[in-house]
Write an enzyme that holds these catalytic residues in place. Sequence first.
Site, PDB file in Angstrom:
ATOM      1  N   THR A 160       1.030  -1.052  -0.119  1.00 33.83           N
ATOM      2  CA  THR A 160       0.092   0.029   0.016  1.00 33.83           C
ATOM      3  C   THR A 160       0.843   1.384   0.152  1.00 33.83           C
ATOM      4  O   THR A 160       2.226   1.055   0.503  1.00 33.83           O
ATOM      5  CB  THR A 160      -0.632  -0.022   1.188  1.00 33.83           C
ATOM      6  OG1 THR A 160      -0.090  -0.050   2.537  1.00 33.83           O
ATOM      7  CG2 THR A 160      -1.712  -1.261   1.278  1.00 33.83           C
ATOM      8  N   HIS A 161       0.480   2.272  -0.816  1.00 28.79           N
ATOM      9  CA  HIS A 161       1.478   3.625  -0.738  1.00 28.79           C
ATOM     10  C   HIS A 161       2.706   3.022  -1.483  1.00 28.79           C
ATOM     11  O   HIS A 161       3.831   3.547  -1.366  1.00 28.79           O
ATOM     12  CB  HIS A 161       1.747   4.131   0.631  1.00 28.79           C
ATOM     13  CG  HIS A 161       0.700   4.448   1.419  1.00 28.79           C
ATOM     14  ND1 HIS A 161      -0.276   5.334   1.234  1.00 28.79           N
ATOM     15  CD2 HIS A 161      -0.087   3.411   2.187  1.00 28.79           C
ATOM     16  CE1 HIS A 161      -1.252   5.351   2.248  1.00 28.79           C
ATOM     17  NE2 HIS A 161      -1.316   4.057   2.776  1.00 28.79           N
ATOM     18  N   SER A 282      18.322  -0.998 -26.205  1.00 33.74           N
ATOM     19  CA  SER A 282      18.748   0.493 -26.450  1.00 33.74           C
ATOM     20  C   SER A 282      20.081   0.553 -27.490  1.00 33.74           C
ATOM     21  O   SER A 282      20.855  -0.392 -27.553  1.00 33.74           O
ATOM     22  CB  SER A 282      19.441   0.984 -25.211  1.00 33.74           C
ATOM     23  OG  SER A 282      20.314   1.829 -25.418  1.00 33.74           O
ATOM     24  N   LYS A 288      20.661  -2.813 -21.860  1.00 30.66           N
ATOM     25  CA  LYS A 288      19.260  -2.651 -21.808  1.00 30.66           C
ATOM     26  C   LYS A 288      18.261  -3.717 -22.251  1.00 30.66           C
ATOM     27  O   LYS A 288      18.770  -4.066 -23.435  1.00 30.66           O
ATOM     28  CB  LYS A 288      19.158  -1.303 -22.376  1.00 30.66           C
ATOM     29  CG  LYS A 288      19.700  -0.232 -21.583  1.00 30.66           C
ATOM     30  CD  LYS A 288      19.118   0.196 -20.219  1.00 30.66           C
ATOM     31  CE  LYS A 288      18.013   1.159 -20.722  1.00 30.66           C
ATOM     32  NZ  LYS A 288      17.348   1.905 -19.255  1.00 30.66           N
ATOM     33  N   GLU A 295       5.226   0.428 -21.511  1.00 31.58           N
ATOM     34  CA  GLU A 295       5.176   2.071 -21.353  1.00 31.58           C
ATOM     35  C   GLU A 295       4.210   2.310 -22.264  1.00 31.58           C
ATOM     36  O   GLU A 295       3.588   3.210 -21.941  1.00 31.58           O
ATOM     37  CB  GLU A 295       6.538   2.330 -21.660  1.00 31.58           C
ATOM     38  CG  GLU A 295       7.816   1.819 -20.510  1.00 31.58           C
ATOM     39  CD  GLU A 295       9.049   2.247 -20.951  1.00 31.58           C
ATOM     40  OE1 GLU A 295       9.404   3.270 -20.727  1.00 31.58           O
ATOM     41  OE2 GLU A 295       9.785   1.310 -21.679  1.00 31.58           O
ATOM     42  N   GLN A 327     -20.074  14.194 -37.285  1.00 25.76           N
ATOM     43  CA  GLN A 327     -19.242  13.912 -38.216  1.00 25.76           C
ATOM     44  C   GLN A 327     -18.006  13.820 -37.535  1.00 25.76           C
ATOM     45  O   GLN A 327     -17.163  12.806 -37.903  1.00 25.76           O
ATOM     46  CB  GLN A 327     -19.026  14.554 -39.369  1.00 25.76           C
ATOM     47  CG  GLN A 327     -18.036  14.184 -40.255  1.00 25.76           C
ATOM     48  CD  GLN A 327     -18.257  14.665 -41.716  1.00 25.76           C
ATOM     49  OE1 GLN A 327     -19.066  14.369 -42.301  1.00 25.76           O
ATOM     50  NE2 GLN A 327     -17.358  15.437 -42.030  1.00 25.76           N
TER      51      GLN A 327
HETATM   52  N1  ARG Z   1     -20.582  12.262 -43.161  1.00 32.84           N
HETATM   53  C1  ARG Z   1     -21.650  12.520 -42.313  1.00 32.84           C
HETATM   54  C2  ARG Z   1     -21.464  12.067 -40.825  1.00 32.84           C
HETATM   55  O1  ARG Z   1     -20.455  11.421 -40.655  1.00 32.84           O
HETATM   56  C3  ARG Z   1     -22.871  11.828 -42.808  1.00 32.84           C
HETATM   57  C4  ARG Z   1     -24.392  12.247 -42.452  1.00 32.84           C
HETATM   58  C5  ARG Z   1     -24.265  13.531 -43.262  1.00 32.84           C
HETATM   59  N2  ARG Z   1     -25.894  14.209 -43.137  1.00 32.84           N
HETATM   60  C6  ARG Z   1     -26.046  15.444 -43.410  1.00 32.84           C
HETATM   61  N3  ARG Z   1     -27.231  15.734 -43.370  1.00 32.84           N
HETATM   62  N4  ARG Z   1     -25.263  16.131 -44.052  1.00 32.84           N
HETATM   63  O2  ARG Z   1     -22.105  12.388 -40.000  1.00 32.84           O
END
Ligand code: ARG
Length: 463
Positions: A160-161, A282, A288, A295, A327
């Site tokens: 712990t710690h 390394s 190494k 990581e 989008q």
């Molecule tokens: N490329 C658009 C998206 O990824 C698709 C939908 C577009 N719809 C629109 N009404 N322009 O969201």
Amino acid sequence: MADKTSNQMWGGRFAAGPDAIMEAINASIGYDQRMAAQDIAGSRAHAAMLAATGVISDSDAEAIREGLLTVLSEIESGTFRFSTALEDIHMNVEARLKEIIGEPAGRLHTGRSRNDQVATDFKLWVRDQLDAAETGLLALIRALLGQAEAGADWVMPGFTHLQTAQPVTWGHHMMAYVEMFGRDLGRVRDARARMNECPLGAAALAGTSFPIDREMTASALGFDRPAANSLDAVSDRDFALEFLGAASICAMHLSRFAEELVIWSSAQFRFVTLSDRFSTGSSIMPQKKNPDAAELIRAKVGRIFGANTALMMVMKGLPLAYSKDMQEDKEQVFDAADSLMLALAAMEGMVRDMSANRTSLAAAAGSGFSTATDLADWLVRVLNLPFRDAHHVTGTLVALAERKGCDLPDLTLADMQSVHDAITADVFDVLGVDNSVNSRTSYGGTAPAQVRAQIAAWQDRLR
Ligand code: ARG
């Protein structure tokens, strides 16, 4: 007729095409082409449904079906030419379909919008990722169970710690991660069950006047049911956020384990030896062997959690229903999914390959006064001291051992009795680490018998 530079999909009312900058900010084809298979599956289900409900003819549906298969094979073989002017995967596929089959292609978009189309495609894509995460987690859990089984009774220090606390078993430590990744598995499965409703047929936002059969498309695409509210269906991205949330927590678990592996594989600890296959060298220091995979896994949580934050920010102020902001959901999720799958696979490989150094673990388990609590418990149990007094007596003995430069089991009985005269030679029995771990038989405790019971329970669950 619209200017021929205007968009062939929606340019009817436009006299001119978009500025190059407009095209650059608007296009998603650079990344949403990753959803090509989902887009085509969605279109195939939609076309078949339109024919079944009599909205389009069987021969048009057949032409669409064949044409979509050609488009898919062009995309899969790398011969498809994606166009930025066509914005996204939906319009790229449809435009190519038109080139291949002509007029019937124009009937595919009946009773559908890109808004329900993109929601469906993206859901299908995320659903695949949830399935992949489940597979990755199961493999990792199995690798951990293998480690736990091999070393169910190997002693090591519990911390712990990051200070020596009490001895635990290697198996117990491995099983702690099995519990964590087991909860991740639960989150992934919960998210999948909740998200499995089909947006297709919600159309732009209000549904459609065509007599579509949403049950049919939902079931063709493996959804449990159609989403019940068309406004919600096109504007919901909870499924992506739940994936990112589950992925973030899982990545955090991976990162904690990775941190332990970095520490454990150091020359100062030597608790584990990582395999050559999951280490690097390394370029300047010949001696190494670096735990780079660990990581990098430790670092991946940053991008995954970043994606979660980014999508929360995209969504938080959006009025119903669809807005183009959405989008911006995809790149974050794509990157997070890639990172998570890679991290899971790398961790599984590392765990499977690594060997725990039983002797170093045991040596460390016995140092740092790790059985001080056992001594205090003995004073309570045998001499009937109140726990607080026992704690104080033990602390005095630890200080004495520290002055003498030895560990608790190395003190003589006379040393012990100089602090509390009722102590007898029996006390030495509880100072050994094996006795210590064997005594911790409470449910969920570190005793090998408990650990083996937990391993068996997990093996049962996975069968
Ligand atoms: N490329 C658009 C998206 O990824 C698709 C939908 C577009 N719809 C629109 N009404 N322009 O969201």
